[in-house]
Scaffold this motif. Structure first.
Motif, PDB file in Angstrom:
ATOM      1  N   ASP A 198       0.840  -1.211   0.000  1.00 20.95           N
ATOM      2  CA  ASP A 198       0.000   0.000   0.000  1.00 20.95           C
ATOM      3  C   ASP A 198       0.871   1.256   0.000  1.00 20.95           C
ATOM      4  OD1 ASP A 198      -1.886  -1.946   0.360  1.00 20.95           O
ATOM      5  OD2 ASP A 198      -2.511  -1.313   2.354  1.00 20.95           O
ATOM      6  N   SER A 199       1.972   1.221   0.751  1.00 17.55           N
ATOM      7  CA  SER A 199       2.826   2.417   0.861  1.00 17.55           C
ATOM      8  C   SER A 199       3.422   2.785  -0.503  1.00 17.55           C
ATOM      9  CB  SER A 199       3.936   2.188   1.881  1.00 17.55           C
ATOM     10  OG  SER A 199       4.670   1.045   1.533  1.00 17.55           O
ATOM     11  N   ARG A 200       3.724   1.775  -1.331  1.00 15.93           N
ATOM     12  CA  ARG A 200       4.259   2.058  -2.677  1.00 15.93           C
ATOM     13  C   ARG A 200       3.225   2.778  -3.521  1.00 15.93           C
ATOM     14  NH1 ARG A 200       5.793  -2.491  -6.191  1.00 15.93           N
ATOM     15  NH2 ARG A 200       6.054  -0.843  -7.721  1.00 15.93           N
ATOM     16  N   VAL A 201       1.974   2.379  -3.357  1.00 14.53           N
ATOM     17  CA  VAL A 201       0.896   3.002  -4.135  1.00 14.53           C
ATOM     18  C   VAL A 201       0.753   4.466  -3.729  1.00 14.53           C
ATOM     19  CG1 VAL A 201      -1.603   2.946  -4.591  1.00 14.53           C
ATOM     20  CG2 VAL A 201      -0.296   0.815  -4.453  1.00 14.53           C
ATOM     21  N   SER A 202       0.852   4.757  -2.425  1.00 13.17           N
ATOM     22  CA  SER A 202       0.704   6.148  -1.973  1.00 13.17           C
ATOM     23  C   SER A 202       1.836   7.009  -2.533  1.00 13.17           C
ATOM     24  CB  SER A 202       0.645   6.240  -0.450  1.00 13.17           C
ATOM     25  OG  SER A 202       1.885   5.924   0.116  1.00 13.17           O
ATOM     26  N   VAL A 203       3.048   6.463  -2.567  1.00 14.77           N
ATOM     27  CA  VAL A 203       4.192   7.251  -3.052  1.00 14.77           C
ATOM     28  C   VAL A 203       4.123   7.416  -4.580  1.00 14.77           C
ATOM     29  CG1 VAL A 203       6.709   7.279  -3.286  1.00 14.77           C
ATOM     30  CG2 VAL A 203       5.669   6.691  -1.091  1.00 14.77           C
ATOM     31  N   ALA A 204       3.731   6.354  -5.290  1.00 15.88           N
ATOM     32  CA  ALA A 204       3.604   6.460  -6.757  1.00 15.88           C
ATOM     33  C   ALA A 204       2.559   7.511  -7.107  1.00 15.88           C
ATOM     34  CB  ALA A 204       3.226   5.102  -7.355  1.00 15.88           C
ATOM     35  N   ILE A 244      -1.077  12.867  -7.754  1.00 16.57           N
ATOM     36  CA  ILE A 244      -2.444  12.365  -7.508  1.00 16.57           C
ATOM     37  C   ILE A 244      -2.676  12.321  -5.993  1.00 16.57           C
ATOM     38  CG2 ILE A 244      -4.064  10.472  -7.892  1.00 16.57           C
ATOM     39  CD1 ILE A 244      -2.198   9.538 -10.206  1.00 16.57           C
ATOM     40  N   ALA A 245      -3.613  13.135  -5.528  1.00 18.94           N
ATOM     41  CA  ALA A 245      -3.898  13.179  -4.085  1.00 18.94           C
ATOM     42  C   ALA A 245      -5.043  12.239  -3.732  1.00 18.94           C
ATOM     43  CB  ALA A 245      -4.256  14.609  -3.692  1.00 18.94           C
ATOM     44  N   GLY A 246      -5.112  11.879  -2.455  1.00 20.52           N
ATOM     45  CA  GLY A 246      -6.246  11.076  -1.964  1.00 20.52           C
ATOM     46  C   GLY A 246      -5.824   9.697  -1.503  1.00 20.52           C
ATOM     47  N   MET A 247      -4.582   9.289  -1.860  1.00 18.15           N
ATOM     48  CA  MET A 247      -4.133   7.946  -1.479  1.00 18.15           C
ATOM     49  C   MET A 247      -3.066   7.996  -0.384  1.00 18.15           C
ATOM     50  SD  MET A 247      -4.224   6.302  -5.260  1.00 18.15           S
ATOM     51  CE  MET A 247      -5.349   7.183  -6.318  1.00 18.15           C
ATOM     52  N   GLU A 248      -2.915   9.166   0.245  1.00 18.03           N
ATOM     53  CA  GLU A 248      -1.917   9.329   1.291  1.00 18.03           C
ATOM     54  C   GLU A 248      -2.125   8.297   2.414  1.00 18.03           C
ATOM     55  OE1 GLU A 248      -3.601  11.548  -0.318  1.00 18.03           O
ATOM     56  OE2 GLU A 248      -2.853  13.572  -0.117  1.00 18.03           O
ATOM     57  N   PHE A 249      -3.396   8.013   2.728  1.00 13.11           N
ATOM     58  CA  PHE A 249      -3.676   7.101   3.852  1.00 13.11           C
ATOM     59  C   PHE A 249      -3.028   5.739   3.670  1.00 13.11           C
ATOM     60  CE2 PHE A 249      -6.675   3.981   2.199  1.00 13.11           C
ATOM     61  CZ  PHE A 249      -7.122   4.592   1.021  1.00 13.11           C
ATOM     62  N   PHE A 250      -2.821   5.320   2.400  1.00 16.23           N
ATOM     63  CA  PHE A 250      -2.203   4.002   2.149  1.00 16.23           C
ATOM     64  C   PHE A 250      -0.813   3.918   2.782  1.00 16.23           C
ATOM     65  CE2 PHE A 250      -4.829   2.871  -1.846  1.00 16.23           C
ATOM     66  CZ  PHE A 250      -5.522   1.871  -1.182  1.00 16.23           C
ATOM     67  N   SER A 251      -0.147   5.069   2.949  1.00 15.46           N
ATOM     68  CA  SER A 251       1.213   5.022   3.502  1.00 15.46           C
ATOM     69  C   SER A 251       1.211   4.562   4.955  1.00 15.46           C
ATOM     70  CB  SER A 251       1.879   6.394   3.394  1.00 15.46           C
ATOM     71  OG  SER A 251       1.197   7.295   4.232  1.00 15.46           O
ATOM     72  N   GLY A 252       0.043   4.594   5.598  1.00  9.63           N
ATOM     73  CA  GLY A 252      -0.028   4.173   7.003  1.00  9.63           C
ATOM     74  C   GLY A 252      -0.479   2.746   7.186  1.00  9.63           C
TER      75      GLY A 252
END
Ligand SMILES: Cc1cc2nc3c(=O)[nH]c(=O)nc-3n(C[C@H](O)[C@H](O)[C@H](O)COP(=O)(O)OP(=O)(O)OC[C@H]3O[C@@H](n4cnc5c(N)ncnc54)[C@H](O)[C@@H]3O)c2cc1C
Length: 318
Positions: free
Chosen positions: A103-109, A115-123
């Motif tokens: 999930d963290s890779r998706v937030s950084v990519a 592209i905003a909105g996927m920051e939460f995946f980093s947690g």
């Protein structure tokens, strides 16, 4: 080659008998898989499933950050998706991610592509397949908020597409059929500057470091909060556990975290039975104190260990 492996369809990836699962799990507990299948790619997985006797159970594991694998191990075939399922690509405001991508890779990519909105995946320390199954989220955002559609293989190997609505997402839960293996997902966000998005990711990570035991052997939040997000006066599981006096409680090598008491820890030599038993102790204490029946968020899978007395008895008979 084990007798069980001999009865399974041929594969291009790896098929391993009696393979230990504990080293893969965040809790570091649990027995072996009868067979562990590491498919080479989606075609390998689909062909295997289409030829596998329907009587044989199939279980898929991601990063195993939300499971207790019981001490007797998992019957049938356990599937773990490898690098072929880990690709992440951004285009426009959309991100395509393989089910084995962290999930963290998706937030950084997403951040790098503006592209905003996927920051939460980093947690969330899991993989995308686990995020789809659990409707993973944190700090007010969850998988359902960014998912367009996902692609999965049915138990017979057939590929299907699930639109967001097909999941019937709720808090840390989906109604998607339990026998689906997710292979890929398509997410959509909104435009923002990469630096601003990265700043929010860093803030989220820093907040997490101080409030959760993220470097321990744990499974994340043990119990789902009893009320859906947004409910006025929402009750948190950690508060109910605390009020029931269970912060720091122990059973064998398992302990309720002192830092965040909705987390259970393996503090050295816990068995899966210690951890699950401690979870049940907590549920009983909370029920007695506040009347609330906490729902397990962590998935408990596999067979309990054979009781030592029973094992001795069976050996004597053999
Ligand atoms: C320190 C820590 C912090 C955490 N914080 C959070 C948090 O803030 N928010 C949150 O939501 N969760 C959190 N979790 C829990 C966990 O990370 C999430 O639930 C995550 O989404 C699980 O993903 P996984 O890949 O580890 O899945 P696993 O634990 O391997 O599996 C979980 C479930 O998903 C299924 N599954 C896995 N992959 C697939 C697939 N490809 N297809 C179909 N089913 C699949 C499994 O069969 C199982 O039922 C935390 C965990 C830890 C250890």
């Amino acid at each position: 080659m084990s007798v069980f492996l001999d009865r399974l369809p041929p594969v291009r990836g790896k098929l391993l008998a009696d393979e230990a699962l504990a080293p893969f799990t965040w809790f570091r507990v649990g027995g072996p898989a009868d067979a562990l299948f590491l498919p080479k790619d989606e075609a390998d997985l689909a062909a295997f499933l289409s030829q596998l006797d329907p009587i044989i159970p199939v279980t898929v594991l991601g990063a195993a950050s939300n499971v207790i694998v019981r001490d007797g191990g998992i019957a049938g075939v356990v599937v773990r998706l490898g690098p072929a399922f880990g690709k992440v690509a951004a285009e426009g405001m959309r991100v395509t991610a393989g089910a084995a991508a962290l999930d963290s890779r998706v937030s950084v990519a997403a951040a790098n592509a503006g592209i905003a909105g996927m920051e939460f995946f980093s947690g969330v320390p899991g993989q995308i397949g686990g995020a789809l199954r659990m409707n993973a989220g944190c700090y007010g955002r969850e998988t359902k908020d960014v998912l367009v559609e996902a692609y999965a293989l049915k138990r017979n190997g057939e590929r299907v597409t699930l639109k967001n609505a097909d999941f019937r997402f709720s808090y840390r839960h989906t109604e998607a059929s339990e026998d689906l293996i997710f292979v890929e997902a398509l997410f959509e966000g909104t435009p923002d500057k990469p630096a601003a998005i990265m700043e929010r990711i860093d803030a989220l990570k820093a907040r997490r470091e101080t409030t959760q035991p993220i470097r321990e052997k744990t499974g994340g939040s043990t119990f789902a909060n009893p009320d859906p997000p947004g409910t006025p006066n929402q009750r948190s599981s950690w508060k109910l556990v605390d009020e029931a006096g269970m912060r720091g409680a122990r059973r064998g090598g398992a302990q309720v975290s002192e830092l965040h008491c909705n987390f259970l820890l393996n503090v050295g030599d816990a068995t899966a039975a210690d951890i699950e038993g401690l979870g049940e102790d907590v549920r009983a204490a909370v029920k007695a104190k506040s009347g609330v029946e906490l729902r397990w968020e962590i998935k408990r899978i596999g067979r309990p260990a054979i009781d030592a007395t029973l094992e001795g008895y069976l050996a004597k008979d053999a």
